[in-house]
Design an enzyme around this catalytic site. Structure first.
Site, PDB file in Angstrom:
ATOM      1  N   CYS A  61     -16.597   1.771   0.525  1.00  0.00           N
ATOM      2  CA  CYS A  61     -15.615   0.859   0.891  1.00  0.00           C
ATOM      3  C   CYS A  61     -14.963   1.109   2.432  1.00  0.00           C
ATOM      4  O   CYS A  61     -14.331   0.181   2.859  1.00  0.00           O
ATOM      5  CB  CYS A  61     -14.336   1.017  -0.122  1.00  0.00           C
ATOM      6  SG  CYS A  61     -13.655   2.902   0.068  1.00  0.00           S
ATOM      7  N   ASP A  96     -17.073   7.079  -1.758  1.00  0.00           N
ATOM      8  CA  ASP A  96     -15.833   6.798  -0.860  1.00  0.00           C
ATOM      9  C   ASP A  96     -15.574   8.168  -0.111  1.00  0.00           C
ATOM     10  O   ASP A  96     -16.153   9.192  -0.488  1.00  0.00           O
ATOM     11  CB  ASP A  96     -14.756   6.351  -1.939  1.00  0.00           C
ATOM     12  CG  ASP A  96     -13.454   6.234  -1.567  1.00  0.00           C
ATOM     13  OD1 ASP A  96     -13.373   6.108  -0.162  1.00  0.00           O
ATOM     14  OD2 ASP A  96     -12.561   6.195  -2.145  1.00  0.00           O
ATOM     15  N   ARG A 107       0.830  -1.137   0.009  1.00  0.00           N
ATOM     16  CA  ARG A 107      -0.050   0.202  -0.041  1.00  0.00           C
ATOM     17  C   ARG A 107       0.784   1.241   0.185  1.00  0.00           C
ATOM     18  O   ARG A 107       1.486   1.346   1.079  1.00  0.00           O
ATOM     19  CB  ARG A 107      -0.780  -0.202   1.304  1.00  0.00           C
ATOM     20  CG  ARG A 107      -1.571   1.258   1.305  1.00  0.00           C
ATOM     21  CD  ARG A 107      -2.807   1.091   2.478  1.00  0.00           C
ATOM     22  NE  ARG A 107      -4.032   0.379   2.085  1.00  0.00           N
ATOM     23  CZ  ARG A 107      -5.257   0.342   2.424  1.00  0.00           C
ATOM     24  NH1 ARG A 107      -5.190   1.485   3.437  1.00  0.00           N
ATOM     25  NH2 ARG A 107      -6.202  -0.141   1.940  1.00  0.00           N
ATOM     26  N   HIS A 122      -7.470   0.043  -6.569  1.00  0.00           N
ATOM     27  CA  HIS A 122      -7.643  -0.566  -5.376  1.00  0.00           C
ATOM     28  C   HIS A 122      -8.391  -2.277  -6.002  1.00  0.00           C
ATOM     29  O   HIS A 122      -9.620  -2.107  -5.308  1.00  0.00           O
ATOM     30  CB  HIS A 122      -8.662   0.139  -4.256  1.00  0.00           C
ATOM     31  CG  HIS A 122      -8.598  -0.312  -2.903  1.00  0.00           C
ATOM     32  ND1 HIS A 122      -7.597  -1.394  -2.511  1.00  0.00           N
ATOM     33  CD2 HIS A 122      -9.154  -0.046  -1.809  1.00  0.00           C
ATOM     34  CE1 HIS A 122      -7.879  -1.355  -1.307  1.00  0.00           C
ATOM     35  NE2 HIS A 122      -8.660  -0.575  -0.924  1.00  0.00           N
ATOM     36  N   GLN A 130     -10.346  -4.255  -3.253  1.00  0.00           N
ATOM     37  CA  GLN A 130     -11.601  -3.791  -2.930  1.00  0.00           C
ATOM     38  C   GLN A 130     -12.621  -4.188  -3.964  1.00  0.00           C
ATOM     39  O   GLN A 130     -13.835  -4.570  -3.623  1.00  0.00           O
ATOM     40  CB  GLN A 130     -11.686  -2.312  -2.451  1.00  0.00           C
ATOM     41  CG  GLN A 130     -12.758  -1.481  -2.207  1.00  0.00           C
ATOM     42  CD  GLN A 130     -13.060  -2.155  -0.753  1.00  0.00           C
ATOM     43  OE1 GLN A 130     -12.174  -1.983   0.313  1.00  0.00           O
ATOM     44  NE2 GLN A 130     -14.357  -2.362  -0.583  1.00  0.00           N
TER      45      GLN A 130
HETATM   46  N1  NVA Z   1      -9.956   6.615  -1.651  1.00  0.00           N
HETATM   47  C1  NVA Z   1      -9.770   6.032  -0.346  1.00  0.00           C
HETATM   48  C2  NVA Z   1      -9.944   4.658  -0.239  1.00  0.00           C
HETATM   49  C3  NVA Z   1      -9.629   4.147   1.087  1.00  0.00           C
HETATM   50  C4  NVA Z   1      -9.798   2.523   1.162  1.00  0.00           C
HETATM   51  C5  NVA Z   1      -8.074   6.337  -0.064  1.00  0.00           C
HETATM   52  O1  NVA Z   1      -7.287   6.370  -0.944  1.00  0.00           O
HETATM   53  O2  NVA Z   1      -7.930   6.715   1.166  1.00  0.00           O
HETATM   54  N1   CP Z   2     -11.315  -0.126   2.621  1.00  0.00           N
HETATM   55  C1   CP Z   2     -10.224  -0.362   2.851  1.00  0.00           C
HETATM   56  O1   CP Z   2      -9.292  -0.702   2.074  1.00  0.00           O
HETATM   57  O2   CP Z   2     -10.138   0.092   4.191  1.00  0.00           O
HETATM   58  P1   CP Z   2      -8.617   0.063   5.016  1.00  0.00           P
HETATM   59  O3   CP Z   2      -8.114   1.488   4.574  1.00  0.00           O
HETATM   60  O4   CP Z   2      -9.152   0.302   6.497  1.00  0.00           O
HETATM   61  O5   CP Z   2      -7.616  -0.871   4.574  1.00  0.00           O
END
Ligand code: NVA
Ligand code: CP
Length: 310
Positions: free
Chosen positions: A267, A226, A101, A128, A131
């Site tokens: 998500c 989101d 990540r 992602h 997800q």
């Molecule tokens: N768009 C969000 C998704 C989190 C799972 C982010 O990048 O934080």
């Molecule tokens: N939806 C998701 O990826 O959540 P986290 O950021 O908690 O891993």
């Protein structure tokens, strides 16, 4: 050749369906898979925070008989004393799968380029995939079908989750309305629009960028939103973003315009009264916790697929 999952369109529609069906099988009979990755190790590199991804990958690997290592990038020499190619090559000598990540898409692309084992994107600024594969499983379970759906996405569309939703809707031939402010910083990047147009050829998909919230919700099977404050967005932008996105909030008026059996998805993490009202996320059409649970099952299926176990 080693396969990776960096964005959802790295898999064909048939492969996505295969992984989703395996995930449903695993969910129904987890014990049957309890030694399928025995003796294997997953390395999880994290540069951003996580609840769901970290816990579900770690638990999932353990339930498959394997072992997962959580490794925070801030504890590593990466980017300071060591480059990504050396990290990828060294890690490949120790582990069977690398998941990461990261903030920048180039970093995960480089990891995949130099790794000798499968690399899984656990979220970057471009995709992602875990997800969205889990989300399509959830939709299939709720609707008993994955054909001819309309999904409407509301809010920040310059966004990893939006991009993979667009790719997946394109692959599956769905209709998708992306409903966002009319400004480039909140709209999908050109490179994504080009990929979507390519992926949609021959699938019948109709993915549109629109700005009228109630019109977009009409006839939708799935209403999705989101976070307005994705990981890494500076706190000082919060007020401005809140002002820009508030007209795109998912409210009960939006849900009423959708089909009567429409589901609401996010998500997570979610902020009540930001991207959706409390009434919607805690209401009867919300499936956000089933959606979260499926991360566990789908990631087991993804790991088994990439390790060529089915
Ligand atoms: N768009 C969000 C998704 C989190 C799972 C982010 O990048 O934080
Ligand atoms: N939806 C998701 O990826 O959540 P986290 O950021 O908690 O891993």
């Amino acid at each position: 050749m080693v396969r990776h999952l960096l964005k959802v369109s790295d898999f064909s529609k048939e492969e996505c369906e295969k992984v989703i069906n395996k995930s449903i099988e695993i969910k129904n009979n987890p014990k049957k898979f309890s030694s399928t990755l025995e003796g294997e190790t997953l390395l999880m590199l994290f540069e951003k925070p996580s609840l769901r991804t970290r816990i579900s990958f770690e638990t999932g690997m353990q339930q498959l008989g394997g072992h997962a290592i959580f490794y925070s990038i801030k504890d590593s020499p990466l980017g300071k004393k060591e480059n990504i190619s050396d990290t990828a090559k060294v890690a490949s000598r120790f582990v069977n799968i690398i998941a990461a990540r990261v903030f920048k898409r180039q970093d995960i692309w480089d990891l995949a380029k130099y790794a000798d084992v499968p690399v899984i994107n656990m979220l970057d600024d471009f995709a992602h995939p875990c997800q969205i594969l889990g989300d399509f499983q959830t939709i299939k379970e709720k609707k008993n079908s994955s054909e001819n759906m309309k999904l409407s996405y509301f809010g920040d569309a310059h966004n990893n989750v939006t991009y993979d939703l667009m790719r997946m809707c394109a692959l599956f031939g769905w209709r998708m309305d992306v409903v966002c402010p009319n400004a480039p910083e909140y709209s999908p990047e050109q490179i994504v629009l080009e990929e979507i147009s390519e992926l949609s050829k021959g699938t019948g998909a109709k993915i549109e960028l629109v700005h009228n919230v109630l019109e977009a919700a009409r006839d939708s099977d799935v209403i999705y939103t989101d976070s307005w404050m994705s990981y890494g967005i500076p706190q000082e932008q919060e007020e401005e973003r809140k002002k820009e996105f508030m007209p795109f909030q998912v409210t009960s008026s939006v849900m009423k315009k959708a089909k009567s059996d429409a589901v609401f998805m996010n998500c997570l993490p979610a902020m009540r009264e930001y991207e959706q009202t409390t009434e919607v996320i805690d209401g009867p059409q919300s499936i956000v916790f089933d959606q979260a649970e499926n991360r566990l099952h789908i990631q087991k299926a993804i790991m088994l697929f990439l390790r060529e176990k089915f």
